[in-house]
Design an enzyme around this catalytic site. Structure first.
Site, PDB file in Angstrom:
ATOM      1  CD  GLU A  44      11.183 -24.789  56.186  1.00 32.46           C
ATOM      2  OE1 GLU A  44      12.241 -24.161  55.983  1.00 32.46           O
ATOM      3  OE2 GLU A  44      10.299 -24.373  56.963  1.00 32.46           O
ATOM      4  NE  ARG A  48      19.134 -24.444  56.405  1.00 28.30           N
ATOM      5  CZ  ARG A  48      19.007 -24.487  57.720  1.00 28.30           C
ATOM      6  NH1 ARG A  48      20.002 -24.130  58.495  1.00 28.30           N
ATOM      7  NH2 ARG A  48      17.885 -24.886  58.278  1.00 28.30           N
ATOM      8  CB  THR A  72      16.938 -22.630  52.707  1.00 25.56           C
ATOM      9  OG1 THR A  72      16.791 -23.158  54.023  1.00 25.56           O
ATOM     10  CG2 THR A  72      18.087 -21.631  52.744  1.00 25.56           C
ATOM     11  CE  LYS A 132      11.586 -19.007  58.086  1.00 22.82           C
ATOM     12  NZ  LYS A 132      12.418 -19.952  57.328  1.00 22.82           N
TER      13      LYS A 132
END
Length: 194
Positions: A44, A48, A72, A132
């Site tokens: 992943e 950000r 994110t 998650k």
């Protein structure tokens, strides 16, 4: 019904989900190659940093054997941008109804973040059976996840947040845990030193 809620196939055979924070685009391929060399082929890239989408695109182009997701992902716009960059799955730190519904009809699986049983139930109602658990350690860790799993059968978890080599094994012994995510395998000092 949904065309593709988070389908666990993209996570098949993967027990560890490395979380990559790529500050400089030049780091993308070396970091991805290091993960692949270490036997970690699913990872992943967090959204950000300003270069995250370009990094996903670059990794997908040069390392097609890797399965690359976008982390994110906070809203439908980021979901669509990640998909356009070539991401193969999306991960969110939390879940909103708008994002869950958008991803239900999207072309890319979403791993929605949850912190409470109510959030798991909402995700489940919208067709998501893999979520998650974040931030795992701050929310009670293995003990909390055991209790939540007992009350919510049929849901699988990918805990992230505060996972370390020391507590990793305890999470992986839980039957409801498909994989564990974290960044411990990408120490900032090692990345800085290339």
């Amino acid at each position: 019904m949904t065309t593709q809620p988070c389908a666990p196939e993209w996570l098949a055979g993967c027990r560890l989900l490395p979380v990559m924070v790529i500050e400089n685009l030049e780091q993308a391929i070396p970091m991805a190659e290091a993960l692949l060399a270490g036997g970690l082929g699913v990872f992943e890239v967090t959204l950000r940093t300003p270069v995250a989408l370009a990094a996903i695109e670059q990794i997908r182009r040069y390392l097609p054997e890797a399965v690359v997701g976008a982390g994110t992902v906070l809203d439908a716009g980021l979901y669509d941008a990640a998909l356009a960059s070539g991401a193969q799955f999306a991960v969110s730190p939390g879940s909103t109804t708008a994002l869950l519904q958008h991803a239900r009809i999207g072309a890319m699986p979403l791993l929605p973040g949850v912190a409470t049983p109510s959030e798991v139930m909402q995700a489940r109602e919208l067709g998501y059976s893999l979520v998650k658990f974040f931030p795992a350690q701050a929310l009670g860790g293995v003990t909390a996840l055991k209790a939540m799993s007992a009350a919510l059968p049929g849901v699988s978890f990918c805990p992230t947040g505060g996972i370390t080599p020391e507590n990793l094994g305890a999470y992986l012994t839980l039957p409801s845990v498909v994989a564990v995510g974290g960044s411990w395998m990408l120490p900032a000092e090692a990345i800085k030193n290339g």
